[in-house]
Design an enzyme around this catalytic site. Structure first.
Site, short mmCIF file in Angstrom:
data_model
loop_
_atom_site.label_atom_id
_atom_site.label_comp_id
_atom_site.label_asym_id
_atom_site.label_seq_id
_atom_site.Cartn_x
_atom_site.Cartn_y
_atom_site.Cartn_z
N SER A 1 0.83 -1.20 0.00
CA SER A 1 0.00 0.00 0.00
C SER A 1 0.86 1.25 0.00
CB SER A 1 -0.89 0.01 1.26
OG SER A 1 -1.54 1.26 1.40
N VAL B 1 -0.05 7.88 4.62
CA VAL B 1 0.74 7.80 5.85
C VAL B 1 1.61 6.55 5.92
CG1 VAL B 1 -0.90 9.17 7.16
CG2 VAL B 1 -1.13 6.68 7.17
N LYS B 2 1.71 5.80 4.82
CA LYS B 2 2.53 4.60 4.82
C LYS B 2 4.01 4.97 4.66
CE LYS B 2 -1.03 2.01 5.39
NZ LYS B 2 -1.72 1.30 4.32
N HIS B 3 4.86 3.97 4.52
CA HIS B 3 6.31 4.21 4.48
C HIS B 3 6.71 5.11 3.31
CE1 HIS B 3 5.87 0.56 6.89
NE2 HIS B 3 6.96 0.96 7.48
#
Length: 383
Positions: free
Chosen positions: A180, A184-186
């Site tokens: 994903s 707000v993911k990596h």
């Protein structure tokens, strides 16, 4: 008390390179089926060491596409962790199959690998594993069960960009891995996802099915508007704008992960001295993606979790919960499958008692000390 800070749980880290990349795509006029998507696939594949990568509109779309492409549907079952985002199970249900839930393990929140075999039935076709908060599942044990029963293994890597398993990137231990790129993911592509696989034929099939099953896209057509539809497919494409952002984000991933892991370790050490909270048995090391640090409250404080979260918010500290209920306890699944309280005790405890804390690259190590102090104050307020 020191000056109030603003520490959001998550925040995309983007700047001039991403902006310039988007403007370049807009000026070029090709917004889908263009070279940026292919370049992004190649760059993420190279970064992870994957032979094949297929960009899609979201991680959920990628998982659904995988089950559809693998022929998993009505009458089939897929083993799914109870402690995960609903999307992990939704992809199974959307394919027409049945999600069979397995409880979490205490130490990490990952699926209880020892309980997987007992969930296998003659209808089981696949095992879906989630690297919960970026902590690697014991894939050797999962694959042993899969081989014994002739099952496929799908890795939900939504929180696992950077997670390493046995010297290779997460998503490459099973048959496919789905990622994903939510804000707000990596890393982010604004919205989007990608599927990794070692199977060249499956990768080609996924590329066909993500775009309606059309045999020739615009750049491949000798006559404009002339094409054939050779399979049933979806509109699960990634746009060129999203891919352009992704290309720039991949270049920054090593730095993002280094900051996350450093923040995680500082915050973990700071929280370890608090007797009123429990931490998972992970350390945010090089094998983990360090998505966030989730602390567990003792049962006697679980009912006061909202008060603690409100106190942290008042001090400028953003939080989240991973996840508010086990998936089988969510209304849709509870009503469909008749699950009851106590069916998944470990997942229920994690959902009831946990608070997820930020460690992302938008924060500095000094923010970790602020978070720890804010938690200590919040707990002290409870008396």
């Amino acid at each position: 008390m020191e000056e109030l800070r603003n520490i959001p749980f998550g925040k995309p880290v983007m700047g001039e390179p991403e902006q310039a990349a988007v403007l370049q795509v807009m000026a070029g006029g090709i917004l889908v089926h263009g070279p940026k998507t292919e370049e992004f696939e190649q760059s993420f594949a190279a970064w992870t060491g994957a032979p094949h990568a297929v960009a899609v509109s979201s991680c959920t779309a990628g998982m659904h596409l995988v089950y559809f492409a693998l022929g998993i549907g009505a009458g089939d079952e897929v083993i799914v962790p109870a402690q995960t985002h609903a999307a992990t199970a939704h992809a199974v249900e959307l394919a027409g199959a049945r999600a069979v839930f397995v409880d979490a393990e205490n130490a990490t929140g990952n699926i209880d690998v020892d309980a997987i075999a007992a969930a296998v039935t003659p209808r089981t076709r696949a095992i879906a594993v989630v690297h919960y908060l970026g902590v690697p599942v014991d894939m050797e044990a999962v694959n042993a069960v899969a081989r014994h029963h002739g099952l496929l293994v799908v890795e939900d890597c939504a929180l696992a960009v950077g997670t390493q398993i046995g010297g290779q990137h997460a998503g490459l231990s099973g048959d496919v891995g789905c990622f994903s790129f939510y804000p707000v993911k990596h890393m982010t592509t604004a919205e989007g996802g990608i599927v990794l696989t070692r199977d060249a034929a499956l990768a080609q099939k996924l590329k066909l099915l993500r775009a309606f099953g059309v045999d020739r896209h615009m750049g491949q057509r000798a006559t404009p508007g002339e094409y054939d539809v050779v399979a049933l497919g979806f509109n699960y494409r990634m746009s060129e704008i999203e891919a352009a952002i992704g290309i720039e984000q991949v270049k920054r991933l090593d730095g993002f992960l280094a900051r996350r892991r450093a923040n995680y370790r500082v915050l973990r050490v700071a929280l370890a001295r608090l007797k009123s909270v429990e931490l998972f048995s992970t350390d945010g090391g090089e094998s983990e993606s360090a998505y966030c640090l989730s602390m567990l409250l003792p049962e006697e404080l679980a009912e006061r979790r909202k008060d603690i979260i409100a106190s942290l918010k008042a001090q400028g500290v953003g939080t989240s919960i991973y996840y508010p209920r086990p998936v089988p306890a969510m209304t849709y699944y509870r009503e469909k499958y008749g699950t009851r309280p106590g069916d998944f005790p470990v997942a229920e405890r994690i959902s009831r008692c946990s608070i997820a804390l930020p460690v992302g690259p938008h924060l500095a190590e000094d923010d970790m000390f602020y978070i720890a102090a804010a938690i200590e104050r919040s707990l002290a307020q409870l008396g």
